[in-house]
Write a protein that holds these residues in place. Structure first.
Motif, short mmCIF file in Angstrom:
data_model
loop_
_atom_site.label_atom_id
_atom_site.label_comp_id
_atom_site.label_asym_id
_atom_site.label_seq_id
_atom_site.Cartn_x
_atom_site.Cartn_y
_atom_site.Cartn_z
N ARG A 1 0.80 -1.22 0.00
CA ARG A 1 0.00 0.00 0.00
C ARG A 1 0.84 1.28 0.00
NH1 ARG A 1 -5.43 -0.20 0.86
NH2 ARG A 1 -6.28 -2.23 1.43
N SER B 1 -9.09 10.25 -4.96
CA SER B 1 -8.98 9.83 -3.56
C SER B 1 -8.30 8.47 -3.40
CB SER B 1 -10.38 9.77 -2.93
OG SER B 1 -11.17 8.79 -3.57
N TRP B 2 -7.55 8.04 -4.42
CA TRP B 2 -6.96 6.69 -4.35
C TRP B 2 -5.70 6.63 -3.48
CZ3 TRP B 2 -2.17 5.15 -6.44
CH2 TRP B 2 -1.52 6.05 -7.30
N TYR B 3 -5.25 7.78 -2.97
CA TYR B 3 -4.08 7.76 -2.08
C TYR B 3 -4.18 8.88 -1.05
CZ TYR B 3 -2.48 11.52 -5.20
OH TYR B 3 -2.39 12.67 -5.93
N LEU B 4 -3.41 8.72 0.03
CA LEU B 4 -3.17 9.75 1.03
C LEU B 4 -1.68 10.09 1.00
CD1 LEU B 4 -5.19 8.30 4.06
CD2 LEU B 4 -5.87 10.22 2.59
N ARG C 1 -8.35 3.82 8.21
CA ARG C 1 -9.53 3.94 7.36
C ARG C 1 -10.65 4.62 8.13
NH1 ARG C 1 -10.49 2.01 2.57
NH2 ARG C 1 -8.73 0.57 2.67
N TRP D 1 0.07 6.60 0.31
CA TRP D 1 -0.59 5.43 0.88
C TRP D 1 -1.84 5.13 0.06
CZ3 TRP D 1 1.77 2.57 4.51
CH2 TRP D 1 2.78 3.17 5.27
N THR E 1 -5.30 3.91 -0.79
CA THR E 1 -6.53 3.67 -0.03
C THR E 1 -7.44 2.64 -0.70
OG1 THR E 1 -7.65 5.50 -1.16
CG2 THR E 1 -6.46 6.03 0.87
N ASN E 2 -7.27 2.46 -2.00
CA ASN E 2 -8.15 1.59 -2.78
C ASN E 2 -7.63 0.15 -2.74
OD1 ASN E 2 -9.04 0.18 -5.37
ND2 ASN E 2 -10.32 2.03 -5.43
N LEU F 1 -6.01 0.99 6.92
CA LEU F 1 -6.39 0.84 5.51
C LEU F 1 -6.48 -0.63 5.11
CD1 LEU F 1 -4.26 3.61 3.72
CD2 LEU F 1 -6.71 3.65 4.19
#
Length: 584
Positions: free
Chosen positions: A269, A295-298, A399, A311, A313-314, A456
């Motif tokens: 991740r 929004s697929w990462y932080l 999460r 990071w 998230t998906n 996550l």
């Protein structure tokens, strides 16, 4: 018969005594040699003129050795090809590998590299001068160099003079004169002409006498050193301290070249981009072999801010072994300008093989449950200072979290602390804080129930149960710092005695007081920074813009010598006058 026994006794006595008398004892050798070698003759003579030879011979009064001369030797003006140095017995031969300049005074600095062969007594500040013209220059210029951040002297740094005030000279040209600093950071130029000089110091990594590497430490003075600061040897009183005309602060410039230097995917991740510096401008990730919304990462930044951690998230994206991504960012070109740059990278992750299970482990088929590790800065039965946050750090971002499953109880009143809120860190999505005004000497219990935190990857925390208490101010010291003649903005850092760890930082604006509360008893030092650009930290210099490193001072006085011995329940009031700070 009696006489025979008497004679035999005398013979035995003589035999037993004489071996002791004949015992060999090493000679004492006299007093230890403490004298340095002396130059008794040279070819040509010292300070000779009209020299046109290819070799110089130095002859001393005893057998000598050369110690670390590669680091200490300096020839002014410098040569493209260094001469060959040959040491034999009492002699040193210097063979030049390139023609000498006409009508030029040369000075060969040995520093303390010449030592006697037996005891290693150094001939300090030894130099040899000669001229290829009819006259020999004789003026001197002295100074001191120290590290701009530690304020400690730096040895074996080249200090160079140029006879023109052109900023590009230290970058493109060899200097007119050259010397080195000694162990005390002191340096002296000898045999100078009467004129103004541009001065520049260099910790030369590639030994070419040019500032051509961003990693090289430098020091400079803006403008020219006036010829009024030059002195004549006849006016130098050797019984007194040499006047130091120039003070230099050595620093390393901040890396201003922006480029991508690495990328990796050490966790499924987690993908990382590493730059040469804190990247300016936007860094965009455009997926090429998968579709995703924004929004697929932080994003997380490391402490130096030169790496960006993404990071994922998906779950669908993180499960892919290969991620192909187009990167859009700014890169510095050959003209030092930031230009748009596109790169395509492949992030590949392969699950590591699980270790083979032993037969004993196979018999126990109950799988071990994975839980989310929670690191809390508050430890069992340890104090926490009022207003200091309780910090939770996780191996990966969350999460979700459930604040209703987090409880802190005041054990004295047996009531729960109200209004607890988790606040996300501004740089890392893995760090959360809880703020509260912890009451001194009151015991508390932190209780974090299972599933309060979910990562996550879907891991939940286990129970976290910690007893702690509010710190009692009477068990700590306090430092109150008052400023006189203060700059507009000052940063004060509380350090340990070795000055290699920062415990706390305060900012003073327009001379306002600075207070450090709840200081654990022990020995400390204070670092005071004149924060000219107001960014709350010490900044290095920039040569081509004529910017010196920000001035800093390590607090010291005649009583403490710079080390503050902080005691419990004790106020330490300090008055600091910037106008009374002496120059180095």
């Amino acid at each position: 018969m009696k006489k025979i026994f008497i004679y035999a006794f005398i013979i035995v006595l003589i035999i037993s005594v004489f071996p002791r008398c004949a015992k060999i004892v090493a000679p004492t050798g006299g007093p230890k040699d403490s004298l340095a070698p002396v130059l008794v003759r040279s070819v040509p003579a010292m300070n000779s003129t009209n020299f046109d030879g290819e070799k110089i011979t130095l002859i001393f009064d005893e057998f000598i050795a050369l110690k670390d001369y590669q680091k200490k030797l300096a020839i002014s003006p410098p040569m493209v090809k260094n001469p060959e140095i040959i040491q034999r017995g009492k002699n040193i031969d210097i063979k030049f590998k390139e023609p000498l300049k006409k009508n030029t005074t040369y000075t060969i600095y040995f520093s303390d590299a010449v030592v006697d062969n037996n005891e290693g007594n150094p001939l300090k500040n030894f130099l040899f001068a000669f001229s290829t013209g009819s006259t020999i220059d004789s003026l001197t210029l002295s100074g001191k160099l120290r590290d701009a951040f530690t304020l400690l002297p730096v040895e074996n740094v080249f200090v160079m003079l140029y006879d023109q005030n052109i900023d590009s000279l230290p970058i493109k040209s060899l200097p007119r004169y050259l010397t080195r600093t000694d162990k005390s950071g002191l340096f002296t130029f000898h045999n100078l002409q009467l004129k103004d000089y541009k001065i520049f110091a260099l910790l030369d990594n590639n030994s070419n006498y040019k500032f051509d590497q961003a990693t090289e430490d430098i020091a400079f003075i803006k403008g020219m050193v006036s010829k009024k600061g030059l002195t004549s040897p006849s006016k130098n009183d050797t019984t007194k301290k040499v006047v130091r005309t120039v003070n230099l602060n050595l620093f390393k410039e901040e890396n201003r070249t922006q480029a991508l230097i690495g990328f990796d995917r050490k966790q499924r991740r987690k993908i990382t981009l590493t730059f040469t510096k804190n990247p300016e401008g936007k860094v965009k990730l455009n997926p090429l072999n998968f579709k995703a919304d924004s929004s697929w990462y932080l994003i997380e930044r490391n402490e130096k801010k030169d790496s960006l951690i993404y990071w994922i998230t998906n779950n669908r994206i993180s499960s892919m072994d290969t991620l192909k991504i187009q990167l859009s960012y700014l890169k510095t070109d050959s003209l030092k300008r930031l230009q748009p740059k596109l790169d395509t990278v492949k992030y590949i992750y392969t699950d590591s093989e699980e270790p083979k299970r032993r037969r004993k482990d196979k018999d126990n088929d109950t799988p071990k449950k994975n839980t989310l590790k929670v690191d809390c800065n508050v430890k069992k039965d340890q104090p926490i200072v009022p207003y200091n946050p309780m910090v939770f750090t996780f191996p990966e971002p969350l999460r979700n979290f459930n604040e209703s499953l987090i409880k802190i109880t005041n054990l004295k009143d047996t009531v729960d602390v109200k209004g607890l809120k988790l606040k996300l860190d501004s740089l890392s999505p893995r760090i959360y804080r809880i703020y509260s005004n912890w009451v001194p000497d009151v015991k508390y219990k932190l209780m974090v129930l299972p599933k309060a935190f979910t990562s996550l990857s879907g891991l939940d925390n286990d129970t976290l149960d910690v007893n702690f208490f509010g710190a009692n101010p009477e068990k700590y010291g306090q430092i109150i710092l008052t400023f006189l003649n203060s700059p507009k903005r000052v940063v004060v850092e509380l350090l340990n005695e070795k000055k290699d760890r920062v415990f706390d930082t305060r900012v003073s604006r327009n001379g306002e007081k600075v207070t450090f509360d709840y200081v654990t008893p022990g020995k400390y030092t204070l670092r005071i920074i004149e924060d000219t650009n107001g960014n709350g930290k010490w900044d290095t210099g920039w040569y081509l813009k004529g910017i010196q490193p920000e001035k800093l001072i390590y607090y010291s006085d005649s009583k403490t010598k710079g080390v503050l011995n902080i005691r419990a329940n004790w106020e330490n009031e300090i008055s600091f006058d910037f106008a009374k700070q002496s120059k180095p």
